[in-house]
Design a protein around this motif. Structure first.
Motif, short mmCIF file in Angstrom:
data_model
loop_
_atom_site.label_atom_id
_atom_site.label_comp_id
_atom_site.label_asym_id
_atom_site.label_seq_id
_atom_site.Cartn_x
_atom_site.Cartn_y
_atom_site.Cartn_z
N ARG A 192 -56.98 91.97 -6.12
CA ARG A 192 -56.36 93.04 -6.91
C ARG A 192 -57.39 93.83 -7.71
NH1 ARG A 192 -52.33 88.95 -8.04
NH2 ARG A 192 -53.17 88.71 -10.16
N LEU A 193 -58.63 93.36 -7.74
CA LEU A 193 -59.67 94.06 -8.49
C LEU A 193 -60.35 95.14 -7.67
CD1 LEU A 193 -61.46 91.12 -10.36
CD2 LEU A 193 -59.81 92.76 -11.30
N ASP A 194 -59.94 95.32 -6.42
CA ASP A 194 -60.65 96.25 -5.53
C ASP A 194 -60.79 97.64 -6.14
OD1 ASP A 194 -61.78 97.02 -2.86
OD2 ASP A 194 -60.01 98.29 -2.85
N GLY A 195 -59.70 98.19 -6.68
CA GLY A 195 -59.75 99.53 -7.26
C GLY A 195 -60.71 99.62 -8.42
N ALA A 196 -60.66 98.62 -9.31
CA ALA A 196 -61.53 98.62 -10.48
C ALA A 196 -62.99 98.47 -10.08
CB ALA A 196 -61.13 97.49 -11.43
N VAL A 197 -63.25 97.66 -9.05
CA VAL A 197 -64.62 97.46 -8.58
C VAL A 197 -65.17 98.75 -7.98
CG1 VAL A 197 -66.08 96.17 -6.96
CG2 VAL A 197 -64.28 94.98 -8.24
N ARG A 198 -64.35 99.45 -7.19
CA ARG A 198 -64.77 100.73 -6.63
C ARG A 198 -65.06 101.75 -7.73
NH1 ARG A 198 -63.43 101.45 -1.11
NH2 ARG A 198 -62.25 99.69 -0.25
N GLU A 199 -64.15 101.80 -8.69
CA GLU A 199 -64.30 102.76 -9.78
C GLU A 199 -65.58 102.51 -10.57
OE1 GLU A 199 -61.81 104.26 -13.73
OE2 GLU A 199 -60.78 103.15 -12.14
N ALA A 200 -65.96 101.22 -10.69
CA ALA A 200 -67.19 100.87 -11.41
C ALA A 200 -68.44 101.08 -10.58
CB ALA A 200 -67.10 99.42 -11.88
N GLY A 201 -68.27 101.45 -9.29
CA GLY A 201 -69.42 101.66 -8.43
C GLY A 201 -70.10 100.38 -8.00
N LEU A 202 -69.29 99.30 -7.86
CA LEU A 202 -69.84 97.98 -7.55
C LEU A 202 -69.35 97.48 -6.19
CD1 LEU A 202 -69.24 96.26 -11.02
CD2 LEU A 202 -71.42 97.14 -10.14
N LEU A 203 -70.02 96.47 -5.68
CA LEU A 203 -69.60 95.77 -4.47
C LEU A 203 -69.45 94.30 -4.77
CD1 LEU A 203 -69.10 95.42 -1.44
CD2 LEU A 203 -71.58 95.31 -1.10
N PHE A 204 -68.29 93.76 -4.49
CA PHE A 204 -68.06 92.32 -4.52
C PHE A 204 -67.97 91.88 -3.06
CE2 PHE A 204 -65.83 91.92 -8.94
CZ PHE A 204 -66.96 92.42 -9.54
N LEU A 205 -69.06 91.34 -2.55
CA LEU A 205 -69.14 90.95 -1.13
C LEU A 205 -68.79 89.47 -1.03
CD1 LEU A 205 -69.78 91.81 1.73
CD2 LEU A 205 -72.20 91.41 1.26
N CYS A 206 -67.60 89.20 -0.54
CA CYS A 206 -67.06 87.84 -0.52
C CYS A 206 -67.08 87.26 0.90
CB CYS A 206 -65.63 87.83 -1.06
SG CYS A 206 -65.46 88.64 -2.67
N GLU A 207 -66.77 85.98 0.99
CA GLU A 207 -66.68 85.28 2.28
C GLU A 207 -68.01 85.34 3.03
OE1 GLU A 207 -63.09 86.21 4.44
OE2 GLU A 207 -61.91 86.40 2.60
N MET A 208 -69.12 85.24 2.28
CA MET A 208 -70.45 85.28 2.87
C MET A 208 -71.01 83.86 2.98
SD MET A 208 -71.52 88.23 3.93
CE MET A 208 -73.31 88.15 3.96
N GLY A 209 -70.35 83.06 3.80
CA GLY A 209 -70.83 81.71 4.07
C GLY A 209 -70.83 81.47 5.57
N LEU A 210 -70.43 80.28 5.96
CA LEU A 210 -70.30 79.94 7.39
C LEU A 210 -68.91 80.27 7.87
CD1 LEU A 210 -71.09 78.54 10.07
CD2 LEU A 210 -70.42 76.36 8.99
N ASP A 211 -67.92 79.60 7.34
CA ASP A 211 -66.52 79.80 7.67
C ASP A 211 -65.73 79.70 6.38
OD1 ASP A 211 -63.92 79.74 8.55
OD2 ASP A 211 -64.13 77.96 9.80
N PRO A 212 -65.52 80.82 5.70
CA PRO A 212 -65.66 82.19 6.20
C PRO A 212 -67.07 82.76 6.02
CG PRO A 212 -64.76 82.25 3.99
CD PRO A 212 -64.92 80.78 4.33
N GLY A 213 -67.43 83.68 6.89
CA GLY A 213 -68.70 84.38 6.76
C GLY A 213 -69.31 84.71 8.10
N ILE A 214 -70.15 83.80 8.58
CA ILE A 214 -70.80 84.03 9.87
C ILE A 214 -69.75 84.20 10.97
CG2 ILE A 214 -72.32 83.02 11.61
CD1 ILE A 214 -73.85 81.62 9.41
N ASP A 215 -68.64 83.47 10.86
CA ASP A 215 -67.59 83.60 11.87
C ASP A 215 -67.05 85.04 11.92
OD1 ASP A 215 -66.41 83.35 9.35
OD2 ASP A 215 -64.71 82.18 10.06
N HIS A 216 -66.80 85.64 10.74
CA HIS A 216 -66.32 87.03 10.71
C HIS A 216 -67.33 87.98 11.36
CE1 HIS A 216 -63.27 85.61 8.12
NE2 HIS A 216 -63.81 85.88 6.95
N MET A 217 -68.59 87.83 10.95
CA MET A 217 -69.61 88.79 11.38
C MET A 217 -69.82 88.73 12.90
SD MET A 217 -72.34 88.73 8.22
CE MET A 217 -72.64 86.96 8.12
#
Length: 445
Positions: A105-130
């Motif tokens: 639910r913070l997506d809008g606020a994060v965009r407005e702040a000019g930030l990136l919250f890059l989540c699910e950057m592990g193995l599973d989840p993460g490498i599997d997605h990529m």
């Protein structure tokens, strides 16, 4: 200019992440943990250890340091508080946990702040997605359609270190392991949603062969349905994500569930033995013996292999409960820690495989595309699960430091993330073997 990165958590997963970031001369890594021995093990240049007696509110450290990027490798319940602190401090965030409310639910606020919250950057989840998104893009580029997608991931002891009758050792928190054993699973079969309630996936396990490694057991893993949209495959008819274990694991978990060992109600355990807790479900066993009573309760023969494993775990024994107060699940967690921990010098194994059933509208013959990642721990150095979880978080941080323009709350499914991240991981030895087979060879349900 020196760039400041704060890594929250200095456990095993953090080691490869911090080591990679510390190689950059323009980065100063602040590593926070409450365990001084973990911090002392971080003997890397440009790393500032920060001993925190209480990490229940890690956001206070974020607000104090105001780093450019925060890498949160603490347990998932901390994600929301750290995210709010990052917003306040105007810091980007990287983590290896699933995107869930309230973080999503913070997506809008994060965009407005000019930030990136890059989540699910592990193995599973993460490498599997990529890896999945990369292959889907290539299939579509060649004019193909994904009729079926099957994804399996397992973190196991290497065969050389498979020294207990369960065929499993703890590469992550036993509390988290036991928690996911009770979650429901959802997947697509012939275009229709299938739901298996909590605990039921273990009653539907099947065997699957991974070429070069042998046979494994697989069972459905959580909710597969969102990945039709995430991976850009609206045409898919069969969509299934699963967990790999050595054969026998699912039957054991089913029996532990049926015997009540996942119950979470707290109780007084003083003076109780492990058998006392098991006997609450199976009853007294003066004639048939304890294993016989359990077999009767479970509806299996007394010579069933899973019963022998339960005996090895000690649930039929007079061993005292390791806690004075707690739940049966708390006790089982302690038993797993005692029985299923890796010993020094032992190796773990990570297996991740995607299979895509590909059809071509122009009449070309159907194919199966297979992507396989196999990685083993480095004996005496770092585990595979630490490398495959910690390095993606480091790669995500590097991309942000290099000027990644993406903003908002995201998983790594955008090409500007997964293309360079997979290249960086390949440079560290985490490469997929890609093969194309004739016909459809995706496991059916």
């Amino acid at each position: 200019m020196v760039r400041r990165v704060l890594v929250l958590g200095a456990g095993r997963v953090a080691g490869p992440c911090i080591a990679h970031l510390a190689k950059r001369e323009d980065v100063e890594v602040h590593a926070a943990d409450r365990d001084p021995s973990r911090l002392e093990a971080l003997r890397f240049p440009r790393v500032v250890p920060r001993l925190c007696g209480d990490l229940s509110d890690p956001g206070s450290l974020v607000r104090e340091l105001r780093p450019e990027v925060v890498v949160n490798l603490l347990p998932a319940p901390t994600m929301a508080s750290v995210a709010h602190a990052c917003l306040e401090a105007r810091a980007h965030m990287v983590n290896a946990s699933y995107i869930k409310d309230p973080l999503s639910r913070l997506d809008g606020a994060v965009r407005e702040a000019g930030l990136l919250f890059l989540c699910e950057m592990g193995l599973d989840p993460g490498i599997d997605h990529m890896a999945a998104c990369r292959t889907v893009g290539e299939i579509h580029r060649r004019g193909g359609k994904v009729a079926a997608f099957w994804s399996a991931c397992g973190a196991l002891p290497d065969r050389s270190s498979d020294t207990n009758p369960l065929g499993y050792k703890l590469s992550w928190s036993p509390r988290d392991l036991l928690g996911v054993c009770r979650r429901e699973a959802r997947f697509l079969r012939d275009g229709k949603e299938t739901v298996l309630p909590g605990g039921e996936p273990f009653r539907h396990a099947t065997l699957v062969e991974v070429e070069g490694l042998g046979w494994f057991e697989e069972y459905a893993n959580a909710d597969s349905l969102p990945y039709r949209e995430r991976y850009g495959i609206p045409e898919v008819r069969d969509l299934y994500r699963c967990t790999l274990r050595y054969p026998g694991w699912s039957e054991l978990v089913r029996y532990l569930l049926d015997l009540g060992w996942f119950e979470e109600g707290e109780r007084d355990l003083r003076g109780r033995s492990l058998w006392d807790l098991t006997a609450e479900r199976v009853g007294d066993a003066p004639q048939e013996g304890r294993k016989g009573a359990a077999a009767r309760r479970l509806g299996c023969p007394v010579w069933a292999a899973a019963l022998a494993v339960l005996e090895w775990l000690g649930v039929f024994s007079d061993a005292p409960c390791p806690l004075e107060r707690g739940s049966l699940r708390d006790v089982l967690e302690r038993v797993f820690l005692e029985k299923l921990s890796f010993l020094p010098g032992e190796q773990d194994l990570v297996v991740l495989q995607h299979r895509f059933a590909v059809e071509y509208p122009d009449g070309r013959k159907p194919e199966t595309w297979v992507s396989t990642l196999v990685d083993r721990g480095t004996e005496g150095e770092e585990t595979s699960i630490a490398r495959t979880t910690g390095l993606p978080a480091a790669m995500g941080t590097e991309l942000i430091l290099e000027g990644l323009a993406l903003r908002g709350v995201h998983a790594p499914v955008a090409p500007e993330v997964f293309v360079p991240a997979l290249e960086l991981l390949a440079a560290r030895g985490l490469r997929f073997l890609e093969t194309v087979l004739p016909g459809r060879k995706v496991p059916g349900r």
